[in-house]
Design a protein around this motif. Sequence first.
Motif, PDB file in Angstrom:
ATOM      1  N   CYS A  46      48.421  53.178  41.004  1.00 26.36           N
ATOM      2  CA  CYS A  46      48.110  52.439  42.229  1.00 26.36           C
ATOM      3  C   CYS A  46      48.318  50.962  41.932  1.00 26.36           C
ATOM      4  O   CYS A  46      48.824  50.599  40.873  1.00 26.36           O
ATOM      5  N   ASP A  47      47.909  50.102  42.845  1.00 27.32           N
ATOM      6  CA  ASP A  47      48.094  48.666  42.640  1.00 27.32           C
ATOM      7  C   ASP A  47      46.970  48.033  41.837  1.00 27.32           C
ATOM      8  O   ASP A  47      47.037  46.838  41.525  1.00 27.32           O
ATOM      9  N   GLY A  48      45.958  48.809  41.513  1.00 29.63           N
ATOM     10  CA  GLY A  48      44.889  48.301  40.676  1.00 29.63           C
ATOM     11  C   GLY A  48      43.680  49.202  40.691  1.00 29.63           C
ATOM     12  O   GLY A  48      43.358  49.805  41.717  1.00 29.63           O
ATOM     13  N   HIS A  49      43.017  49.337  39.535  1.00 32.09           N
ATOM     14  CA  HIS A  49      41.755  50.045  39.434  1.00 32.09           C
ATOM     15  C   HIS A  49      40.650  49.000  39.345  1.00 32.09           C
ATOM     16  O   HIS A  49      40.722  48.085  38.517  1.00 32.09           O
ATOM     17  N   ILE A  50      39.640  49.124  40.183  1.00 34.70           N
ATOM     18  CA  ILE A  50      38.603  48.106  40.282  1.00 34.70           C
ATOM     19  C   ILE A  50      37.221  48.754  40.179  1.00 34.70           C
ATOM     20  O   ILE A  50      37.077  49.964  40.327  1.00 34.70           O
ATOM     21  N   SER A  51      36.220  47.906  39.928  1.00 34.44           N
ATOM     22  CA  SER A  51      34.842  48.383  39.755  1.00 34.44           C
ATOM     23  C   SER A  51      33.909  47.877  40.831  1.00 34.44           C
ATOM     24  O   SER A  51      32.719  48.205  40.817  1.00 34.44           O
ATOM     25  N   SER A  52      34.423  47.064  41.754  1.00 32.81           N
ATOM     26  CA  SER A  52      33.586  46.481  42.800  1.00 32.81           C
ATOM     27  C   SER A  52      34.461  46.024  43.953  1.00 32.81           C
ATOM     28  O   SER A  52      35.633  45.649  43.748  1.00 32.81           O
ATOM     29  N   LEU A  53      33.891  45.994  45.158  1.00 32.72           N
ATOM     30  CA  LEU A  53      34.639  45.466  46.299  1.00 32.72           C
ATOM     31  C   LEU A  53      34.880  43.969  46.168  1.00 32.72           C
ATOM     32  O   LEU A  53      35.797  43.438  46.802  1.00 32.72           O
ATOM     33  N   VAL A  54      34.085  43.294  45.367  1.00 35.01           N
ATOM     34  CA  VAL A  54      34.345  41.874  45.106  1.00 35.01           C
ATOM     35  C   VAL A  54      35.721  41.717  44.457  1.00 35.01           C
ATOM     36  O   VAL A  54      36.450  40.769  44.748  1.00 35.01           O
ATOM     37  N   GLU A  55      36.090  42.665  43.620  1.00 40.36           N
ATOM     38  CA  GLU A  55      37.415  42.625  42.993  1.00 40.36           C
ATOM     39  C   GLU A  55      38.512  42.848  44.025  1.00 40.36           C
ATOM     40  O   GLU A  55      39.627  42.327  43.875  1.00 40.36           O
ATOM     41  N   ALA A  56      38.224  43.610  45.059  1.00 37.01           N
ATOM     42  CA  ALA A  56      39.208  43.790  46.134  1.00 37.01           C
ATOM     43  C   ALA A  56      39.439  42.471  46.859  1.00 37.01           C
ATOM     44  O   ALA A  56      40.577  42.115  47.191  1.00 37.01           O
ATOM     45  N   ALA A  57      38.366  41.727  47.117  1.00 36.98           N
ATOM     46  CA  ALA A  57      38.498  40.416  47.751  1.00 36.98           C
ATOM     47  C   ALA A  57      39.306  39.472  46.865  1.00 36.98           C
ATOM     48  O   ALA A  57      40.145  38.708  47.358  1.00 36.98           O
ATOM     49  N   ASN A  58      39.077  39.540  45.560  1.00 35.51           N
ATOM     50  CA  ASN A  58      39.832  38.691  44.633  1.00 35.51           C
ATOM     51  C   ASN A  58      41.309  39.076  44.615  1.00 35.51           C
ATOM     52  O   ASN A  58      42.187  38.210  44.500  1.00 35.51           O
ATOM     53  N   PHE A  59      41.601  40.370  44.731  1.00 31.39           N
ATOM     54  CA  PHE A  59      42.987  40.841  44.795  1.00 31.39           C
ATOM     55  C   PHE A  59      43.690  40.220  46.001  1.00 31.39           C
ATOM     56  O   PHE A  59      44.833  39.762  45.907  1.00 31.39           O
ATOM     57  N   VAL A  60      43.002  40.196  47.146  1.00 31.31           N
ATOM     58  CA  VAL A  60      43.585  39.615  48.354  1.00 31.31           C
ATOM     59  C   VAL A  60      43.792  38.114  48.166  1.00 31.31           C
ATOM     60  O   VAL A  60      44.850  37.578  48.542  1.00 31.31           O
ATOM     61  N   LYS A  61      42.829  37.445  47.581  1.00 32.63           N
ATOM     62  CA  LYS A  61      42.964  35.994  47.338  1.00 32.63           C
ATOM     63  C   LYS A  61      44.204  35.709  46.481  1.00 32.63           C
ATOM     64  O   LYS A  61      44.963  34.778  46.749  1.00 32.63           O
ATOM     65  N   ASN A  62      44.402  36.512  45.453  1.00 29.40           N
ATOM     66  CA  ASN A  62      45.521  36.289  44.555  1.00 29.40           C
ATOM     67  C   ASN A  62      46.867  36.591  45.215  1.00 29.40           C
ATOM     68  O   ASN A  62      47.913  36.129  44.758  1.00 29.40           O
ATOM     69  N   ALA A  63      46.833  37.403  46.304  1.00 33.31           N
ATOM     70  CA  ALA A  63      48.067  37.724  47.022  1.00 33.31           C
ATOM     71  C   ALA A  63      48.410  36.696  48.108  1.00 33.31           C
ATOM     72  O   ALA A  63      49.490  36.748  48.688  1.00 33.31           O
TER      73      ALA A  63
END
Length: 223
Positions: free
Chosen positions: A202-219
């Motif tokens: 997948c595009d990333g394995h994460i441990s928290s939804l906070v990491e999902a927000a960070n993924f969006v910020k980085n994109a």
Amino acid sequence: MPIQAIAFDLDGTLLDTIADLAAAANAMRADFGLPTLAQARLESFVGGGMQQLVHRALTDDRDGQAHAELHAAGVDAFCRHYDRLLAVQTRPYPGVLEGLQQCKALGLQLAVVTNKPYRFSVPLLEHTGLASYFSLVLGGDSLPEKKPSALPLLHVCERFACTPAALLMVGDSHFDRDAAVNAGSPCLLLDYGYEDVSALACDGHISSLVEAANFVKNALPIS
């Protein structure tokens, strides 16, 4: 492409629902004179929606198929018990509220795309204080097809006026990953859900939804 919207799975992603699901499944089994199953066993049956869960719980077999009459009675019994047990122990996972708040602060449109029936999904979001974050909720019975079909994600794209490439799927199972692949959307998988997703590409394995927000910020493009 920058992410404009996120579709979240429900069970095992936003909410830890297994204790109440297991209690309802065991109450259903008791109605048919069947012994109680361990919560961990019932957890392994979650993922394909209520119809499949009832088949598996009645037969105590992940690939089991109860005969039609028993299955229909089982669905009725499960729904009756789950209605009263819906949010007894169910809670958001750690980081869910913070992650949703950060995603909203980024101006993202948020949806829930679950294989759980719609009749249970919306009350669960309301009971747990998450409903206000989402402008669209799709249950497993909201459309003619459910995950891993691309249809639910494509429906979200249509409603949110975005392309599949701009819709991020966040989930905890192969149903979520496969739906994203079929729709042409990026996907993040959480490592705390009800399926071991460590080997799923997948595009990333994460441990928290906070990491999902960070993924969006980085994109996001550099301004």
